[in-house]
Write a protein that holds these residues in place. Sequence first.
Motif, PDB file in Angstrom:
ATOM      1  N   UNK A 292       0.847  -1.186   0.000  1.00 33.81           N
ATOM      2  CA  UNK A 292       0.000   0.000   0.000  1.00 33.81           C
ATOM      3  C   UNK A 292       0.885   1.239   0.000  1.00 33.81           C
ATOM      4  N   UNK A 293       0.370   2.300  -0.571  1.00 33.82           N
ATOM      5  CA  UNK A 293       1.067   3.585  -0.568  1.00 33.82           C
ATOM      6  C   UNK A 293       0.049   4.662  -0.269  1.00 33.82           C
ATOM      7  N   UNK A 294       0.173   5.248   0.905  1.00 29.47           N
ATOM      8  CA  UNK A 294      -0.739   6.309   1.323  1.00 29.47           C
ATOM      9  C   UNK A 294      -0.116   7.661   1.006  1.00 29.47           C
ATOM     10  N   UNK A 295      -0.881   8.502   0.328  1.00 21.20           N
ATOM     11  CA  UNK A 295      -0.393   9.810  -0.092  1.00 21.20           C
ATOM     12  C   UNK A 295      -1.014  10.911   0.742  1.00 21.20           C
ATOM     13  N   UNK A 296      -0.211  11.888   1.093  1.00 20.66           N
ATOM     14  CA  UNK A 296      -0.727  13.097   1.726  1.00 20.66           C
ATOM     15  C   UNK A 296      -0.508  14.263   0.771  1.00 20.66           C
ATOM     16  N   UNK A 297      -1.231  15.335   0.988  1.00 22.19           N
ATOM     17  CA  UNK A 297      -1.154  16.442   0.052  1.00 22.19           C
ATOM     18  C   UNK A 297      -2.431  16.514  -0.765  1.00 22.19           C
ATOM     19  N   UNK A 298      -2.524  17.528  -1.577  1.00 24.21           N
ATOM     20  CA  UNK A 298      -3.767  17.778  -2.279  1.00 24.21           C
ATOM     21  C   UNK A 298      -3.905  17.021  -3.593  1.00 24.21           C
ATOM     22  N   UNK A 299      -5.132  16.824  -3.993  1.00 20.54           N
ATOM     23  CA  UNK A 299      -5.470  16.414  -5.357  1.00 20.54           C
ATOM     24  C   UNK A 299      -4.802  15.110  -5.782  1.00 20.54           C
TER      25      UNK A 299
END
Length: 124
Positions: free
Chosen positions: A21-28
């Motif tokens: 899994x790869x969880x992303x933070x930040x917009x859009x």
Amino acid sequence: QVQLVESGGGLVQAGGSLRLSCAASGRAFDNYAMGWFRQAPGKERDFVAAISRSGGTIYYADSVKGRFTISRDNAKDTVYLQMNDLKPEDTAVYYCARAGTGFIGRMMSEFDYWGQGTQVTVSS
């Protein structure tokens, strides 16, 4: 600031499965294509799979086609790599990456943010 955090790596026997899994933070998150690369000891970082922002277009490296599946959940800002029928040659550090656009590619230069990597070790 975009951050990508991979998880799900580990040690598995040949023929086994893992789900990264790869969880992303930040917009859009859903504006950008995402990809997975891997780097074995002493080797260059190689393309594994990529998925467009909508999930409608997917690319795989020939070496993983039919065994690995990339997917994404834009509601969770997460991209996944399901790895089945793992082989010792799949042993590597796996990196998640965000593309610079919504269109997918296979070149490292097309991805502008990278995670720290997660180790996958496949024993024979």
